[in-house]
Design a protein around this motif. Structure first.
Motif, PDB file in Angstrom:
ATOM      1  N   LEU A   1       0.856  -1.192   0.000  1.00 39.16           N
ATOM      2  CA  LEU A   1       0.000   0.000   0.000  1.00 39.16           C
ATOM      3  C   LEU A   1       0.886   1.234   0.000  1.00 39.16           C
ATOM      4  CD1 LEU A   1      -2.668  -0.923   2.727  1.00 39.16           C
ATOM      5  CD2 LEU A   1      -2.888  -1.103   0.247  1.00 39.16           C
ATOM      6  N   THR A   2       0.452   2.284  -0.651  1.00 42.89           N
ATOM      7  CA  THR A   2       1.191   3.533  -0.572  1.00 42.89           C
ATOM      8  C   THR A   2       0.841   4.200   0.758  1.00 42.89           C
ATOM      9  OG1 THR A   2      -0.563   4.844  -1.554  1.00 42.89           O
ATOM     10  CG2 THR A   2       1.025   3.843  -3.063  1.00 42.89           C
TER      11      THR A   2
ATOM     12  N   ARG B   1      -2.602   3.764   2.977  1.00 40.85           N
ATOM     13  CA  ARG B   1      -2.600   3.301   4.352  1.00 40.85           C
ATOM     14  C   ARG B   1      -3.388   4.275   5.225  1.00 40.85           C
ATOM     15  NH1 ARG B   1       0.448  -1.182   5.252  1.00 40.85           N
ATOM     16  NH2 ARG B   1       2.000  -0.876   3.637  1.00 40.85           N
ATOM     17  N   ALA B   2      -3.243   5.567   4.946  1.00 41.49           N
ATOM     18  CA  ALA B   2      -3.984   6.578   5.712  1.00 41.49           C
ATOM     19  C   ALA B   2      -5.486   6.392   5.508  1.00 41.49           C
ATOM     20  CB  ALA B   2      -3.544   7.977   5.282  1.00 41.49           C
ATOM     21  N   ILE B   3      -5.902   6.160   4.251  1.00 45.81           N
ATOM     22  CA  ILE B   3      -7.326   5.941   3.975  1.00 45.81           C
ATOM     23  C   ILE B   3      -7.795   4.680   4.683  1.00 45.81           C
ATOM     24  CG2 ILE B   3      -9.006   5.403   2.160  1.00 45.81           C
ATOM     25  CD1 ILE B   3      -7.168   7.067   0.269  1.00 45.81           C
ATOM     26  N   CYS B   4      -6.924   3.682   4.694  1.00 48.04           N
ATOM     27  CA  CYS B   4      -7.257   2.420   5.351  1.00 48.04           C
ATOM     28  C   CYS B   4      -7.518   2.639   6.842  1.00 48.04           C
ATOM     29  CB  CYS B   4      -6.127   1.424   5.122  1.00 48.04           C
ATOM     30  SG  CYS B   4      -6.488  -0.263   5.626  1.00 48.04           S
TER      31      CYS B   4
ATOM     32  N   SER C   1      -2.275  -9.949  -0.134  1.00 45.19           N
ATOM     33  CA  SER C   1      -3.673  -9.785  -0.513  1.00 45.19           C
ATOM     34  C   SER C   1      -3.849  -8.524  -1.353  1.00 45.19           C
ATOM     35  CB  SER C   1      -4.552  -9.753   0.719  1.00 45.19           C
ATOM     36  OG  SER C   1      -3.952  -8.959   1.698  1.00 45.19           O
ATOM     37  N   ASN C   2      -2.750  -7.955  -1.795  1.00 49.01           N
ATOM     38  CA  ASN C   2      -2.825  -6.739  -2.587  1.00 49.01           C
ATOM     39  C   ASN C   2      -2.153  -6.934  -3.943  1.00 49.01           C
ATOM     40  OD1 ASN C   2      -2.930  -4.159  -3.530  1.00 49.01           O
ATOM     41  ND2 ASN C   2      -1.339  -3.375  -2.156  1.00 49.01           N
ATOM     42  N   PRO C   3      -2.963  -7.129  -4.993  1.00 50.64           N
ATOM     43  CA  PRO C   3      -2.352  -7.370  -6.316  1.00 50.64           C
ATOM     44  C   PRO C   3      -1.476  -6.215  -6.783  1.00 50.64           C
ATOM     45  CG  PRO C   3      -4.744  -7.066  -6.486  1.00 50.64           C
ATOM     46  CD  PRO C   3      -4.424  -7.185  -5.036  1.00 50.64           C
TER      47      PRO C   3
ATOM     48  N   ARG D   1      -3.057   6.019  -5.622  1.00 53.00           N
ATOM     49  CA  ARG D   1      -1.728   5.436  -5.861  1.00 53.00           C
ATOM     50  C   ARG D   1      -0.969   6.200  -6.934  1.00 53.00           C
ATOM     51  NH1 ARG D   1      -0.714   0.361  -4.065  1.00 53.00           N
ATOM     52  NH2 ARG D   1       0.920   0.133  -5.617  1.00 53.00           N
ATOM     53  N   GLU D   2      -1.734   6.809  -7.828  1.00 59.09           N
ATOM     54  CA  GLU D   2      -1.115   7.421  -9.012  1.00 59.09           C
ATOM     55  C   GLU D   2      -0.881   8.916  -8.771  1.00 59.09           C
ATOM     56  OE1 GLU D   2      -0.336   5.140 -11.064  1.00 59.09           O
ATOM     57  OE2 GLU D   2      -1.626   3.627 -10.152  1.00 59.09           O
ATOM     58  N   GLN D   3       0.143   9.208  -7.989  1.00 61.26           N
ATOM     59  CA  GLN D   3       0.376  10.587  -7.584  1.00 61.26           C
ATOM     60  C   GLN D   3       1.225  11.350  -8.576  1.00 61.26           C
ATOM     61  OE1 GLN D   3       0.418  12.055  -3.806  1.00 61.26           O
ATOM     62  NE2 GLN D   3      -1.641  11.326  -4.235  1.00 61.26           N
TER      63      GLN D   3
END
Ligand SMILES: *[C@@H]1O[C@H](CO)[C@@H](O)[C@H](O)[C@H]1NC(C)=O
Ligand SMILES: *[C@@H]1O[C@H](CO)[C@@H](O)[C@H](O)[C@H]1NC(C)=O
Length: 373
Positions: free
Chosen positions: A56-57, A61-64, A104-106, A191-193
Motif C-alpha cells: 500500500l502507498t 494506508r492513511a485511507i485504510c 492480498s494486494n495485487p 496510488r497514481e500521484q
C-alpha cells in the motif's frame, strides 16, 4: 542473583527484542486511534489489516486507517479481481497465479509497475472489483458509512416523460454503485500521484473498469399483488455477477489500444491510442471503456520475476487445434508436451433407492493429460 541468571539464560536476540517492542507499541497506538464506532476487537483487526497488507502507498494506508471497514471490503474486492483474473486467463501463458501468493494486494505485484496489455486488464479489473464489492456491501448493511442507494432511481416515467403504462416503482434496496465507485477512486487512484503518462494511463484503465461496471448494472424487479397479478412492480438496481463484468473487461483487453508514440513524447491531455499491429491507422482518442497500454508484452514462456512470469513449464495444455487458446502449441512455446496419466476417484454407477437414498460406487477415473515440457 537468581534474576540475573534468568536474564542470561533467556536473552532474546536483540533484533527480535526491538521488533517485539515496536509491535506492541503499534498495537497500542492503533487500538487507541480512529473509528470509535467499531467494537474494539474489530478496530484492532481492521487496523492490523491496514498494517499487514503489503504494497500500500502511504496515502492508501492513511485511507485504510480512516475507513478500516470500507478498506477491508476493498481488499475483498481485490481478491475477487484476482480470482476472476485467474479464471479469465486460465489458458493463457501468463495466468495471474503470481498475484495470489504475493499478498492480498495485487498492486504489490511487479506486473502492475509495467505497461503491458495484461497490466491494463488488471487495473480495470481491480478498480471494478473494489467498486462492485463495496456497492454490494453497502446494500447488505455491512458498512457504517453507506446503505442502499439513496437516490432510489425514481424513474417511473419513460425517457420522453410520459408515465409508464405498467406502473412500477423503484424501491427495495439498490446496490450503492455511486458509493462503490467513489471509494474505488479514492482508494486506488490515490496510488497514481506522479503526473506522468504511466499514472495517467493507470487512472484511465481504472476508470475504464468502473465505466464497464456501471454500464452493466441490472434492474431486478419483483411483482406484488393478488396471485402474482403484478399490480405493482418494485424494481431496484443491482450489480451484475462479477464474472459478467470480468468477461467484458477481457473483451476490451483483446481490443486494447497501444498509446501512440507521439503521446509518449508530449503527454497530451487526452490519451490517444491505436489498435496494435495497425501502425498506419490514425491514433484516435480512447473511448471511456477502452483499455490502454504502452509496452509490448514479453512471451511469458520462461520464468521471470521481473514480469511476474512463472513460465509455462508444467502447465496442463489442450491437445488439438493449434490456434486455440491453451493449445499445447501456443502454451508450451514450442518445447512440446508430455502425456501423463492422472487418476482420481469419482462416484459412479449411482442407483436411486425409494425413498430417498442414492448409492454410488467409487470408481477410479484415469485420464491422460498433456503437460508442457
Ligand atoms: C498457472 O500457472 C502456474 C505456474 O505455471 C501453475 O502452477 C498453475 O497451476 C496455473 N493455474 C492454472 C489455473 O492453470
Ligand atoms: C457399473 O456397473 C456395471 C454393471 O453393474 C459394471 O459392469 C461396470 O463396470 C460399473 N462401472 C464401473 C465404472 O465400475
Amino acid at each position: 542473583m537468581k534474576k540475573q541468571v534468568f536474564v542470561a539464560e533467556y536473552r532474546m536476540p536483540k533484533t527480535f527484542h526491538a521488533s517485539l517492542i515496536f509491535s506492541l507499541f503499534l498495537l497500542f497506538t492503533m487500538a487507541s486511534s480512529r473509528d470509535n464506532m467499531l467494537p474494539s476487537h474489530l478496530q484492532l483487526n481492521s487496523a492490523l489489516t491496514c498494517r499487514l497488507v503489503g504494497g500500500l502507498t502511504r496515502d492508501q494506508r492513511a485511507i485504510c486507517y480512516d475507513s478500516p471497514d470500507a478498506a477491508a471490503i476493498a481488499f475483498e474486492g481485490l481478491q475477487l479481481a484476482v480470482k476472476e483474473c485467474q479464471h479469465q486467463f486460465r489458458w493463457h501463458r501468463w495466468n495471474c497465479s503470481s498475484l495470489n501468493v504475493k499478498s492480498s494486494n495485487p498492486h504489490a505485484s511487479a506486473i502492475m509497475r509495467r505497461g503491458f496489455r495484461e497490466t491494463s486488464f488488471l487495473y480495470a479489473l481491480t478498480a471494478a472489483g473494489v467498486a462492485h464489492t463495496v456497492a454490494r456491501a453497502c446494500a447488505q448493511g455491512r458498512l457504517l458509512s453507506c446503505g442502499c442507494d439513496p437516490l432510489g432511481y425514481r424513474a417511473s416515467h419513460d425517457p420522453r416523460g410520459r408515465a409508464r403504462v405498467n406502473k412500477w416503482e423503484w424501491s427495495g434496496c439498490s446496490h450503492n454503485l455511486a458509493f462503490g465507485i467513489e471509494f474505488s477512486k479514492k482508494f486506488l487512484d490515490v496510488r497514481e500521484q506522479v503526473d506522468d503518462l504511466q499514472s495517467k494511463i493507470n487512472v484511465h484503465n481504472n476508470n475504464a473498469g468502473r465505466s464497464i461496471l456501471s454500464s452493466q448494472m441490472e434492474v431486478r424487479c419483483k411483482c406484488h399483488g393478488l396471485s402474482g397479478s403484478c399490480q405493482l412492480r418494485t424494481c431496484w438496481r443491482a450489480t451484475p455477477d462479477f464474472r459478467v463484468v470480468a468477461s467484458t473487461i477481457k473483451r476490451q483487453y483483446r481490443k486494447a489500444l497501444i498509446v501512440a508514440q507521439e503521446e509518449l513524447n508530449n503527454g497530451l491531455s487526452t490519451l490517444r491510442g491505436r489498435p496494435r499491429g495497425r501502425r498506419k491507422s490514425r491514433a484516435r482518442p480512447a473511448p471511456k471503456t477502452s483499455l490502454l497500454f504502452f509496452e509490448k508484452s514479453p512471451s511469458f514462456c520462461e520464468a521471470d520475476p521481473k514480469t511476474d512470469s512463472a513460465g509455462t513449464s508444467g502447465r496442463v495444455c489442450r491437445i488439438g487445434r493449434t490456434s486455440r487458446t491453451g493449445s499445447c502449441d501456443l502454451l508450451c512455446c514450442g518445447r512440446g508436451h508430455a502425456l501423463i496419466r492422472k487418476s482420481s476417484i469419482k462416484p459412479c454407477n449411482c442407483t436411486f433407492h425409494w425413498c430417498c437414498r442414492v448409492d454410488c460406487q467409487r470408481c477410479k477415473d484415469d485420464k491422460w493429460v498433456a503437460i508442457c515440457k
